[in-house]
Write a protein that holds these residues in place. Sequence first.
Motif, PDB file in Angstrom:
ATOM      1  N   SER A 147       0.955  -1.207  -0.031  1.00 18.51           N
ATOM      2  CA  SER A 147       0.203   0.059  -0.089  1.00 18.51           C
ATOM      3  C   SER A 147       0.812   1.246   0.110  1.00 18.51           C
ATOM      4  O   SER A 147       0.574   2.256  -0.812  1.00 18.51           O
ATOM      5  N   GLU A 148       1.983   1.582   0.666  1.00 14.83           N
ATOM      6  CA  GLU A 148       2.795   2.257   0.822  1.00 14.83           C
ATOM      7  C   GLU A 148       3.547   2.520  -0.569  1.00 14.83           C
ATOM      8  O   GLU A 148       3.555   3.796  -1.086  1.00 14.83           O
ATOM      9  N   VAL A 149       3.922   1.483  -1.448  1.00 14.02           N
ATOM     10  CA  VAL A 149       4.395   1.522  -2.569  1.00 14.02           C
ATOM     11  C   VAL A 149       3.405   2.154  -3.522  1.00 14.02           C
ATOM     12  O   VAL A 149       3.820   3.136  -4.386  1.00 14.02           O
ATOM     13  N   ALA A 150       2.074   1.902  -3.586  1.00 18.25           N
ATOM     14  CA  ALA A 150       1.214   2.140  -4.517  1.00 18.25           C
ATOM     15  C   ALA A 150       1.131   4.027  -4.175  1.00 18.25           C
ATOM     16  O   ALA A 150       0.793   4.617  -5.045  1.00 18.25           O
ATOM     17  N   PHE A 151       1.026   4.137  -2.772  1.00 16.86           N
ATOM     18  CA  PHE A 151       0.800   5.541  -2.458  1.00 16.86           C
ATOM     19  C   PHE A 151       2.208   6.425  -3.128  1.00 16.86           C
ATOM     20  O   PHE A 151       1.475   7.596  -3.447  1.00 16.86           O
ATOM     21  N   ILE A 152       3.096   6.109  -2.894  1.00 15.17           N
ATOM     22  CA  ILE A 152       4.341   6.716  -3.643  1.00 15.17           C
ATOM     23  C   ILE A 152       4.050   6.938  -4.987  1.00 15.17           C
ATOM     24  O   ILE A 152       4.428   8.080  -5.601  1.00 15.17           O
ATOM     25  N   LEU A 153       3.770   5.939  -5.812  1.00 17.38           N
ATOM     26  CA  LEU A 153       3.574   5.762  -6.951  1.00 17.38           C
ATOM     27  C   LEU A 153       2.467   6.846  -7.404  1.00 17.38           C
ATOM     28  O   LEU A 153       2.767   7.586  -8.368  1.00 17.38           O
ATOM     29  N   ASP A 154       1.610   7.043  -6.688  1.00 23.61           N
ATOM     30  CA  ASP A 154       0.356   7.953  -6.962  1.00 23.61           C
ATOM     31  C   ASP A 154       0.780   9.475  -6.741  1.00 23.61           C
ATOM     32  O   ASP A 154       0.706  10.198  -7.394  1.00 23.61           O
ATOM     33  N   GLN A 155       1.335   9.434  -5.414  1.00 23.71           N
ATOM     34  CA  GLN A 155       1.626  10.996  -4.833  1.00 23.71           C
ATOM     35  C   GLN A 155       2.938  11.218  -5.582  1.00 23.71           C
ATOM     36  O   GLN A 155       3.080  12.686  -5.879  1.00 23.71           O
ATOM     37  N   SER A 156       4.124  10.654  -5.727  1.00 21.46           N
ATOM     38  CA  SER A 156       5.332  11.122  -6.135  1.00 21.46           C
ATOM     39  C   SER A 156       5.480  11.172  -7.668  1.00 21.46           C
ATOM     40  O   SER A 156       6.310  11.805  -8.070  1.00 21.46           O
ATOM     41  N   PHE A 157       4.863   9.920  -8.068  1.00 16.19           N
ATOM     42  CA  PHE A 157       5.079   9.609  -9.927  1.00 16.19           C
ATOM     43  C   PHE A 157       3.793   9.759 -10.546  1.00 16.19           C
ATOM     44  O   PHE A 157       4.294   9.670 -11.944  1.00 16.19           O
ATOM     45  N   GLN A 158       2.717  10.168 -10.028  1.00 15.31           N
ATOM     46  CA  GLN A 158       1.380  10.129 -10.866  1.00 15.31           C
ATOM     47  C   GLN A 158       1.175   9.005 -11.515  1.00 15.31           C
ATOM     48  O   GLN A 158       0.678   9.147 -12.681  1.00 15.31           O
ATOM     49  N   ILE A 159       1.332   7.824 -10.933  1.00 13.86           N
ATOM     50  CA  ILE A 159       1.040   6.713 -11.576  1.00 13.86           C
ATOM     51  C   ILE A 159      -0.131   5.798 -10.770  1.00 13.86           C
ATOM     52  O   ILE A 159       0.121   5.793  -9.546  1.00 13.86           O
ATOM     53  N   ALA A 160      -1.123   5.627 -11.327  1.00 12.06           N
ATOM     54  CA  ALA A 160      -2.193   5.106 -10.601  1.00 12.06           C
ATOM     55  C   ALA A 160      -2.256   3.269 -10.795  1.00 12.06           C
ATOM     56  O   ALA A 160      -2.342   2.857 -11.901  1.00 12.06           O
ATOM     57  N   VAL A 161      -1.983   2.836  -9.624  1.00 13.26           N
ATOM     58  CA  VAL A 161      -1.979   1.396  -9.606  1.00 13.26           C
ATOM     59  C   VAL A 161      -3.021   0.919  -8.369  1.00 13.26           C
ATOM     60  O   VAL A 161      -3.550   1.861  -7.745  1.00 13.26           O
TER      61      VAL A 161
END
Length: 382
Positions: free
Chosen positions: A319-333
């Motif tokens: 969940s933390e990895v997905a959060f970072i992808l969303d917030q820092s890299f603008q990638i939705a998974v």
Amino acid sequence: MIRYLDNAATSWPKPAQVAEAMATCVREYAANPGRGGHQLAVQASRTLFQTRVQLAKLFNIRNANDIVYTSNTTEGLNLAIKGFFKPGMHMISTGIEHNSVRRPLEYLARRQGAQISYLKTEQRGYIDLKQLEQEIRANTGLVVVNHSSNLLGNIQPMAEVGQICAQKGIRLLVDAAQSAGVIPVDVEAMGIHMLAFPGHKGLMGPQGTGGLYIHPDIDLEPLLHGGTGSQSEAVDQPNVRPDRYEAGTLNTPGIAGLGEGVRFVLQTGVEIIHAKEYMLCQELMEGLLGIDGVQVLGPDLGENRTGIVSFRLANADASEVAFILDQSFQIAVRAGYHCTPLAHESAGTLETGAVRSSVGWFTTKEDIAALIEAVKEIRKSL
């Protein structure tokens, strides 16, 4: 710009004609289908029928009226499982099913004494056809199998499963949540008696749409009872299809959009869609497997799969990895358990969960490259 890699949950973006068809319906003929004889109601009914015809063409269904509309795959699976069950029946499913299959089965086991067997799967998610044959009993009435796991992306040998069921006189229900519109589905060739499918994933339609194909020889107990616009003088639900299973007003604007989504799939070609998604998945897997500490779930590189690539990072919370992808890299998974704890048990990820990326027709190679680079950066920071 958001890079959207959550198509296994809902495909996005949609073809432009999907939204256009929905808007046209709302503006011009959003009357109640099947409830009146005036021209607007007739036009609404025509839209429902035309979409049924497109779906029948896609799945090789002989009679379009054997397709009933539902609000999603979950409703279709509940209608099929609960409507087919009879006291004393034994049913077989698999160890990688979505909760939309597992929970109705377990409900029937608790409340009505259903006997349930779950086929074991190996780590990549494939069932053993010999075990399927061994689990069949004299009172086995139904086999329920997902065509492709929403966690692992593996594709079950559905024609072989259908052949076994046909030889034993057992009905086959297929959960096509991750396969409809993405890989070929042929109810005749695969021996499928019931097919539950979503409108909002591979069929490119809006949320709140879906359906269930019911073989003409099967009579299900309706899940809902109420108004159908036909045989209103009768106390019981009408026997005629599809009215028997479509109580209440249907989502006409949504089905209008679904019709355009299915047309897009038919015109593009399911095989072409699958080839593109497979190519993107292979690129993604190659990139992820080249990162130290990353484990990719499901079929191995080079093996066939749908557009799902789930993975986990050593010493990292999904969940933390997905959060970072969303917030820092603008990638939705998506991260977590994906409503399929059985599949996590098979994959050995029940304690950790997984990050799920899923491609679609509109996914680009740039999206894939961005995810790979983002995972590399996250891995460096651990």
